[in-house]
Design a protein around this motif. Structure first.
Motif, PDB file in Angstrom:
ATOM      1  N   ARG A 110       8.075 -56.436  -6.910  1.00 56.85           N
ATOM      2  CA  ARG A 110       7.565 -55.231  -7.562  1.00 56.85           C
ATOM      3  C   ARG A 110       8.269 -54.054  -6.917  1.00 56.85           C
ATOM      4  O   ARG A 110       8.357 -53.972  -5.694  1.00 56.85           O
ATOM      5  N   VAL A 111       8.798 -53.145  -7.743  1.00 61.18           N
ATOM      6  CA  VAL A 111       9.475 -51.968  -7.213  1.00 61.18           C
ATOM      7  C   VAL A 111       9.014 -50.718  -7.957  1.00 61.18           C
ATOM      8  O   VAL A 111       8.674 -50.776  -9.138  1.00 61.18           O
ATOM      9  N   VAL A 112       8.978 -49.629  -7.230  1.00 65.54           N
ATOM     10  CA  VAL A 112       8.798 -48.318  -7.832  1.00 65.54           C
ATOM     11  C   VAL A 112      10.175 -47.679  -7.802  1.00 65.54           C
ATOM     12  O   VAL A 112      10.803 -47.586  -6.741  1.00 65.54           O
ATOM     13  N   ILE A 113      10.663 -47.292  -8.986  1.00 65.67           N
ATOM     14  CA  ILE A 113      12.044 -46.849  -9.150  1.00 65.67           C
ATOM     15  C   ILE A 113      12.082 -45.400  -9.603  1.00 65.67           C
ATOM     16  O   ILE A 113      11.352 -45.005 -10.506  1.00 65.67           O
ATOM     17  N   GLU A 114      12.975 -44.647  -8.995  1.00 65.34           N
ATOM     18  CA  GLU A 114      13.252 -43.289  -9.434  1.00 65.34           C
ATOM     19  C   GLU A 114      14.503 -43.328 -10.289  1.00 65.34           C
ATOM     20  O   GLU A 114      15.529 -43.878  -9.875  1.00 65.34           O
ATOM     21  N   GLY A 115      14.421 -42.789 -11.475  1.00 67.05           N
ATOM     22  CA  GLY A 115      15.588 -42.659 -12.344  1.00 67.05           C
ATOM     23  C   GLY A 115      15.924 -41.192 -12.506  1.00 67.05           C
ATOM     24  O   GLY A 115      15.043 -40.379 -12.772  1.00 67.05           O
ATOM     25  N   ARG A 116      17.176 -40.841 -12.314  1.00 65.61           N
ATOM     26  CA  ARG A 116      17.603 -39.442 -12.442  1.00 65.61           C
ATOM     27  C   ARG A 116      18.571 -39.344 -13.617  1.00 65.61           C
ATOM     28  O   ARG A 116      19.472 -40.162 -13.765  1.00 65.61           O
ATOM     29  N   TYR A 117      18.391 -38.294 -14.409  1.00 60.47           N
ATOM     30  CA  TYR A 117      19.189 -38.071 -15.606  1.00 60.47           C
ATOM     31  C   TYR A 117      20.114 -36.876 -15.415  1.00 60.47           C
ATOM     32  O   TYR A 117      19.901 -36.046 -14.529  1.00 60.47           O
ATOM     33  N   GLN A 118      21.158 -36.788 -16.254  1.00 62.55           N
ATOM     34  CA  GLN A 118      22.127 -35.698 -16.150  1.00 62.55           C
ATOM     35  C   GLN A 118      21.460 -34.337 -16.244  1.00 62.55           C
ATOM     36  O   GLN A 118      21.936 -33.370 -15.666  1.00 62.55           O
TER      37      GLN A 118
END
Length: 184
Positions: A110-118
């Motif tokens: 199980r992971v908590v993921i940060e996604g960053r956009y342009q």
């Protein structure tokens, strides 16, 4: 250490994949179910948020299935791409190694993921994955559900272009073989 039955999830979709994978394990009578045991119709309400990683090529995690909800969030279809292309460059080897370790140990993750956009916007998602085995050659696969925990509004398509993923938290899930030591 997390066990298969003591987990709390932010996402109901993660909870559903968790329940389904354990159903598969017990109904198939295998420690790690074969991909042919995986029935998408049984979890059709979460399919838009499913990914399947193919870890059969050393150093690569090829995305074999990417749900439409993830495609919409990313702004393009990454099916056939190496997952590590979407990880910060300095973490690519570690990202692959963590996936391969969990798939081959075997254990869940199980992971908590940060996604960053342009656009500079950031989202948090909870992802849950369990191992599967390819029917043809036994190579390791990993099925994940990836679900937003924090929702974002997008106003233009360019806002959706993903720059990178970064793991904020990782928990291994014992499926009967223990779990690897967490790296610091």
């Amino acid at each position: 250490m997390k066990t298969g039955f003591s987990l709390e999830f932010e996402s109901p979709r993660c909870r559903r994949l968790h329940e389904y994978w354990w159903e598969l394990r017990y109904s198939s009578d295998q420690a790690v179910p074969n991909k042919s045991n995986f029935n998408p119709a049984a979890i059709k309400n979460i399919l838009p948020h499913i990914l399947i990683h193919d870890l059969g090529t050393p150093g690569r995690s090829i995305l074999r299935l990417v749900g439409t909800g993830i495609v919409e969030r990313m702004g393009f279809d990454p099916t056939g791409h190496d997952y590590t292309e979407f990880v910060a460059e300095d973490r690519r080897d570690e990202a692959y190694n963590e996936l391969f370790k969990a798939a081959s140990y075997p254990c869940g993750m199980r992971v908590v993921i940060e996604g960053r956009y342009q656009s500079g916007q950031v989202h948090l998602s909870e992802a849950l994955g369990y191992p599967l085995v390819a029917d043809d050659d036994g190579r390791p696969l990993f099925v994940f559900v990836d679900d937003l925990v924090e929702k974002l509004e997008w106003h233009q398509k360019i806002d959706k272009q993903l720059e990178y993923y970064r793991v904020r938290q990782r928990d291994y899930i014992d499926i009967g073989f223990g779990v690897p030591l967490a790296q610091k």
